[in-house]
Design a protein around this motif. Structure first.
Motif, short mmCIF file in Angstrom:
data_model
loop_
_atom_site.label_atom_id
_atom_site.label_comp_id
_atom_site.label_asym_id
_atom_site.label_seq_id
_atom_site.Cartn_x
_atom_site.Cartn_y
_atom_site.Cartn_z
N LEU A 1 -9.62 -4.44 -8.52
CA LEU A 1 -8.26 -3.98 -8.20
C LEU A 1 -8.24 -2.49 -7.92
CD1 LEU A 1 -6.13 -6.01 -10.79
CD2 LEU A 1 -6.19 -6.31 -8.31
N ALA A 2 -8.97 -1.73 -8.73
CA ALA A 2 -9.02 -0.28 -8.54
C ALA A 2 -9.65 0.07 -7.20
CB ALA A 2 -9.81 0.36 -9.68
N LEU A 3 -10.73 -0.64 -6.85
CA LEU A 3 -11.38 -0.41 -5.56
C LEU A 3 -10.44 -0.76 -4.42
CD1 LEU A 3 -13.85 0.27 -3.84
CD2 LEU A 3 -14.63 -2.10 -4.15
N GLY A 4 -9.72 -1.89 -4.58
CA GLY A 4 -8.77 -2.31 -3.56
C GLY A 4 -7.69 -1.27 -3.33
N LEU A 5 -7.14 -0.76 -4.41
CA LEU A 5 -6.09 0.26 -4.32
C LEU A 5 -6.62 1.53 -3.66
CD1 LEU A 5 -4.34 -0.18 -7.78
CD2 LEU A 5 -3.39 -0.73 -5.53
N PHE A 6 -7.85 1.90 -4.02
CA PHE A 6 -8.46 3.09 -3.43
C PHE A 6 -8.63 2.92 -1.91
CE2 PHE A 6 -12.36 5.21 -1.95
CZ PHE A 6 -12.00 6.54 -2.17
N LEU A 7 -9.11 1.73 -1.50
CA LEU A 7 -9.31 1.48 -0.07
C LEU A 7 -7.99 1.47 0.69
CD1 LEU A 7 -12.06 -1.31 -0.23
CD2 LEU A 7 -12.36 1.06 0.51
N VAL A 8 -6.96 0.88 0.08
CA VAL A 8 -5.63 0.88 0.70
C VAL A 8 -5.12 2.30 0.86
CG1 VAL A 8 -3.21 0.24 0.39
CG2 VAL A 8 -5.00 -1.45 -0.03
N TYR A 9 -5.30 3.11 -0.18
CA TYR A 9 -4.88 4.52 -0.12
C TYR A 9 -5.62 5.25 1.00
CZ TYR A 9 -4.40 9.44 -1.38
OH TYR A 9 -4.17 10.79 -1.34
N GLU A 10 -6.94 5.06 1.06
CA GLU A 10 -7.74 5.71 2.10
C GLU A 10 -7.30 5.26 3.50
OE1 GLU A 10 -10.58 8.02 1.92
OE2 GLU A 10 -9.39 8.37 0.11
N GLY A 11 -7.05 3.95 3.63
CA GLY A 11 -6.60 3.43 4.91
C GLY A 11 -5.26 4.00 5.32
N TYR A 12 -4.36 4.13 4.36
CA TYR A 12 -3.04 4.70 4.65
C TYR A 12 -3.15 6.15 5.07
CZ TYR A 12 1.88 5.89 4.24
OH TYR A 12 3.16 6.32 4.52
N GLN A 13 -4.07 6.89 4.46
CA GLN A 13 -4.29 8.29 4.84
C GLN A 13 -4.76 8.39 6.29
OE1 GLN A 13 -3.57 11.10 2.88
NE2 GLN A 13 -2.55 9.45 1.74
N LEU B 1 -4.38 -3.41 20.31
CA LEU B 1 -3.64 -2.29 20.89
C LEU B 1 -3.70 -1.08 19.95
CD1 LEU B 1 -1.73 -1.18 23.10
CD2 LEU B 1 0.18 -2.16 21.79
N ALA B 2 -3.47 -1.34 18.66
CA ALA B 2 -3.51 -0.25 17.67
C ALA B 2 -4.89 0.38 17.60
CB ALA B 2 -3.11 -0.80 16.29
N LYS B 3 -5.92 -0.46 17.52
CA LYS B 3 -7.29 0.04 17.43
C LYS B 3 -7.67 0.86 18.65
CE LYS B 3 -10.52 -2.88 18.30
NZ LYS B 3 -11.40 -4.06 18.20
N ASN B 4 -7.38 0.34 19.82
CA ASN B 4 -7.78 1.01 21.05
C ASN B 4 -7.09 2.35 21.25
OD1 ASN B 4 -9.44 -1.16 21.66
ND2 ASN B 4 -7.95 -2.15 23.01
N LEU C 1 -13.97 -0.88 6.82
CA LEU C 1 -12.87 -1.51 6.10
C LEU C 1 -11.64 -0.62 6.03
CD1 LEU C 1 -11.95 -4.00 4.62
CD2 LEU C 1 -13.00 -3.13 2.53
N THR C 2 -11.84 0.67 5.79
CA THR C 2 -10.69 1.57 5.70
C THR C 2 -9.98 1.69 7.05
OG1 THR C 2 -12.25 3.43 6.02
CG2 THR C 2 -11.52 2.96 3.76
N ARG C 3 -10.75 1.63 8.13
CA ARG C 3 -10.13 1.66 9.47
C ARG C 3 -9.32 0.40 9.71
NH1 ARG C 3 -10.37 -1.61 13.67
NH2 ARG C 3 -12.62 -1.60 13.83
N LYS C 4 -9.82 -0.76 9.25
CA LYS C 4 -9.09 -2.01 9.40
C LYS C 4 -7.78 -1.96 8.60
CE LYS C 4 -10.20 -5.37 11.16
NZ LYS C 4 -9.95 -5.88 12.53
N ILE C 5 -7.81 -1.33 7.43
CA ILE C 5 -6.60 -1.20 6.62
C ILE C 5 -5.60 -0.28 7.31
CG2 ILE C 5 -5.68 -0.33 4.43
CD1 ILE C 5 -8.37 -1.27 3.16
N ALA C 6 -6.10 0.82 7.86
CA ALA C 6 -5.24 1.74 8.62
C ALA C 6 -4.60 1.02 9.80
CB ALA C 6 -6.06 2.93 9.11
N VAL D 1 -0.16 -1.49 12.88
CA VAL D 1 0.39 -2.73 13.46
C VAL D 1 1.84 -2.92 13.01
CG1 VAL D 1 0.29 -5.24 13.27
CG2 VAL D 1 -1.75 -3.95 13.89
N ARG D 2 2.11 -2.70 11.74
CA ARG D 2 3.47 -2.83 11.23
C ARG D 2 4.43 -1.88 11.94
NH1 ARG D 2 3.88 -2.55 4.88
NH2 ARG D 2 6.04 -3.00 5.46
#
Length: 236
Positions: free
Chosen positions: A23-35, A116-119, A128-133, A138-139
């Protein structure tokens, strides 16, 4: 008996610790992706990027693109395009299972909005962090634009090989026609190229492009865009 109970308690604690760590790793990755997402939109807001695409000299609206081309793109790239909200959980799960079986990333499960977002905003690296971003982006895109606008933006910004980054340039470059003049067969052929333009570009390997066209036709049959009789006529 005491040793067995102690062992079970230890296992329980280890499992609980593993869950906490995951869970901690997941939260960290989500945070990194959001950044990463925040940095991307701060550098260039979503609407500004989309307006740049729309301001291209050869930007082509959907009413000037044959419907069969749009159907072919949706069938082969994202057949649940009009159903999901930008993220196709079913496709992602399927792709994840295929990746696990292969022992590496062989399938992405990306929707048209994700592509579209990725390109437009991110690198092509499979991180993984890029996929989260990408999910956050996309949203934002799905909030600002409807499905028709997203499809139109996608068609006018994907790479078709030979330096062609919009459907107009690809249509003129490969067939000497504006998109509205493309035949049904040419539409389906063109729709298959962006999957791997370095491989399927007509100037690179027309035979492979034709094979890809057959796959697109099969996808259109599978998802109800063509009958078998229509597909047979199209392939001739």
């Amino acid at each position: 008996m005491f040793l067995i109970r102690a062992l079970f308690r230890l296992i329980h604690k280890l499992v609980a610790l593993a869950v906490v760590l995951v869970l901690a790793l997941g939260l960290f990755l989500v945070y990194e992706g959001y950044q990463i997402y925040e940095q991307a939109v701060e550098e260039t807001p979503v609407q500004q990027v989309m307006e740049q695409i729309q301001s291209q000299p050869h930007y082509t609206t959907l009413d000037n693109i044959p419907q069969i081309y749009c159907n072919a793109v949706i069938a082969t790239e994202d057949h649940r395009f009009y159903i999901h909200k930008g993220i196709d959980v079913i496709a992602i799960t399927r792709a994840l299972l295929h990746d696990i079986q292969a022992g590496k990333m062989v399938e992405g499960g990306s929707t048209i909005t994700q592509q579209l977002a990725k390109n437009q905003f991110f690198t092509q690296k499979k991180e993984l962090t890029r996929k989260i971003a990408e999910v956050f982006m996309v949203r934002e895109i799905e909030k600002l634009y409807d499905k028709e606008e997203i499809l139109e933006l996608y068609i006018n910004s994907i790479y078709y090989g030979e330096g062609y980054y919009c459907i107009y340039d690809a249509s003129m470059g490969y067939f000497g026609k504006i998109p509205a003049e493309l035949s049904d067969s040419e539409c389906v052929l063109l729709a298959g190229i962006p999957n791997a333009p370095s491989v399927y570009a007509l100037t690179v390997n027309e035979e492979l492009a034709r094979q890809r066209q057959k796959q697109v036709i099969q996808d259109m049959i599978t998802w109800g865009y063509l009958t078998k009789d229509e597909a047979t006529a199209l392939a001739q």
